[in-house]
Design a protein around this motif. Sequence first.
Motif, mmCIF file in Angstrom:
data_model
loop_
_atom_site.group_PDB
_atom_site.id
_atom_site.type_symbol
_atom_site.label_atom_id
_atom_site.label_comp_id
_atom_site.label_asym_id
_atom_site.label_seq_id
_atom_site.Cartn_x
_atom_site.Cartn_y
_atom_site.Cartn_z
ATOM 1 N N LEU A 77 0.390 -1.146 -0.134
ATOM 2 C CA LEU A 77 -0.416 0.036 -0.007
ATOM 3 C C LEU A 77 0.818 1.290 0.501
ATOM 4 N N GLN A 78 1.994 1.410 1.086
ATOM 5 C CA GLN A 78 2.533 2.299 0.790
ATOM 6 C C GLN A 78 3.314 2.761 -0.901
ATOM 7 N N GLU A 79 3.365 2.067 -1.322
ATOM 8 C CA GLU A 79 4.111 1.604 -2.628
ATOM 9 C C GLU A 79 3.217 2.910 -4.240
ATOM 10 N N GLN A 80 2.009 2.353 -3.250
ATOM 11 C CA GLN A 80 0.437 2.668 -4.484
ATOM 12 C C GLN A 80 -0.022 4.551 -3.604
ATOM 13 N N GLY A 81 0.682 4.607 -2.521
ATOM 14 C CA GLY A 81 0.768 6.144 -2.144
ATOM 15 C C GLY A 81 -0.234 5.654 -0.631
ATOM 16 N N VAL A 82 0.226 4.996 0.265
ATOM 17 C CA VAL A 82 -1.325 4.570 0.835
ATOM 18 C C VAL A 82 -0.476 3.946 2.796
ATOM 19 N N ILE A 83 -0.922 4.596 2.791
ATOM 20 C CA ILE A 83 -0.172 4.092 4.563
ATOM 21 C C ILE A 83 -0.497 3.888 5.608
ATOM 22 N N ILE A 84 -0.914 2.585 6.302
ATOM 23 C CA ILE A 84 -1.459 2.175 7.202
ATOM 24 C C ILE A 84 -0.383 1.801 8.525
ATOM 25 N N SER A 85 -1.203 1.680 9.610
ATOM 26 C CA SER A 85 -0.028 0.883 10.589
ATOM 27 C C SER A 85 0.459 -0.243 10.704
ATOM 28 N N SER A 86 2.124 -0.536 10.677
ATOM 29 C CA SER A 86 2.940 -1.038 10.828
ATOM 30 C C SER A 86 4.350 -1.186 11.353
ATOM 31 N N PHE A 87 4.205 -1.398 12.266
ATOM 32 C CA PHE A 87 5.480 -1.283 13.330
ATOM 33 C C PHE A 87 5.687 -2.666 14.480
ATOM 34 N N ARG A 88 6.355 -3.119 14.703
ATOM 35 C CA ARG A 88 6.956 -4.044 16.163
ATOM 36 C C ARG A 88 6.660 -3.618 17.053
ATOM 37 N N TYR A 89 5.796 -4.636 17.672
ATOM 38 C CA TYR A 89 5.175 -4.030 19.363
ATOM 39 C C TYR A 89 5.437 -5.059 20.192
ATOM 40 N N PRO A 90 6.092 -5.022 21.314
ATOM 41 C CA PRO A 90 6.542 -3.540 22.214
ATOM 42 C C PRO A 90 7.641 -3.420 22.581
ATOM 43 N N THR A 91 8.620 -4.693 21.002
ATOM 44 C CA THR A 91 9.929 -4.181 21.151
ATOM 45 C C THR A 91 10.734 -4.104 20.007
ATOM 46 N N PRO A 92 11.946 -3.803 18.868
ATOM 47 C CA PRO A 92 11.685 -3.434 18.265
ATOM 48 C C PRO A 92 12.155 -5.282 17.094
ATOM 49 N N ALA A 93 12.512 -5.994 18.498
ATOM 50 C CA ALA A 93 12.153 -7.812 18.354
ATOM 51 C C ALA A 93 10.965 -8.553 18.381
ATOM 52 N N ASP A 94 9.964 -7.667 18.136
ATOM 53 C CA ASP A 94 8.211 -8.591 18.538
ATOM 54 C C ASP A 94 8.174 -8.634 16.846
ATOM 55 N N ASP A 95 7.366 -9.690 16.626
ATOM 56 C CA ASP A 95 6.630 -9.744 15.582
ATOM 57 C C ASP A 95 5.660 -8.171 15.188
#
Length: 355
Positions: free
Chosen positions: A308-326
């Motif tokens: 979606l980001q390549e197509q100009g749409v940003i959604i929520s996506s991040f590793r949580y609660p730490t950078p090592a998590d899924d």
Amino acid sequence: MANKVYTDQLPGRTLVVDGEEFLFFSGTSYLGIPVNEAFRQCVLEGMARYGTNYSSSRNSNLQLRVFEEVEEYLARYTGAEAAFTMSSGYLAGQALVQTLQGSGHFIYAPNTHPALWRSTADEVTGDYDAWVGPMLQQVNKAEENHIILVCNSLDPLKARNHGFSWLSALPTDKQITLIVDDSHGFGVTGEDGAGVFAQLKARLQSNVRLVVASSMGKALGIPAGVVLGDKDLVDRLRHSHYFGGASPAIPAYLYAFLKCEPVFSEARQKLLANISYFLEHLERPGQFSYFERYPVFGVREHQLAAYLQEQGVIISSFRYPTPADDPITRVILSSAHTEQDIQRLTRLINQFAQV
């Protein structure tokens, strides 16, 4: 998972990154209040009356009526006996649990927000459903007569409504205080967005005291926090050093909150319409985790965010609660989105499903 982006502007339905405009389906501003022009005008009216901040104590010999007016309104709105406001949900939660510290045996559900921890030792991870059975056993076997249960009303990361079917299994021979964090439901869920208080109160046995703590900064866009409960508890909070020692919520925003009931109502109706429109235009709604009338949709295929980001749409996506998590990936709708925005989003999601 999508790449991180940086911006110098407040996101609304869109976001500009390095001169390129993206549709924005993320964040916790479910009702789109920070970019709502009618609300902004009410805030400006409030600032004209009260200034930009009130840097004094609620125990001062000068009292602004707007604080009591808001708290009386919040109690009526939610069905609580009394309400208590502070400058943030975090501070309101700390005032609550620290005031109750030492009065009973605390039991925490997984992933309860740090605002309701007494210390980092209260952090619990794991699955909520798997916690319920052992928790009930622990409550029944506890030697202490007063049990304090602390949990969330819902899981905004996995888009799950907890439901509280276990309330009827609580023992009747102990005093139980149920503390529920409703930060991600308040303003959106419940009758007229009043959250979970009235729903839970109607289901509780007489030995269970209900307390709901919530940020007002998510759906409602108000930089403040609230505790809802019985008058005796709220009076204890008012006598705590948190109440007297901390600056209160900004009066201009509380003024806007009182003035903007029609604005919130209209935004809720728009949000519900957007949720329905989104689901109607998905070819495979089962690819998401979600529950009825809530604007968060958990994504199982994390590659969707990068696509979606390549197509100009940003959604929520991040590793949580730490950078090592899924990664946690979600599509989050708001009242600010138009039907055209959602058409474009669902078209791209449907295309991705066919790749």
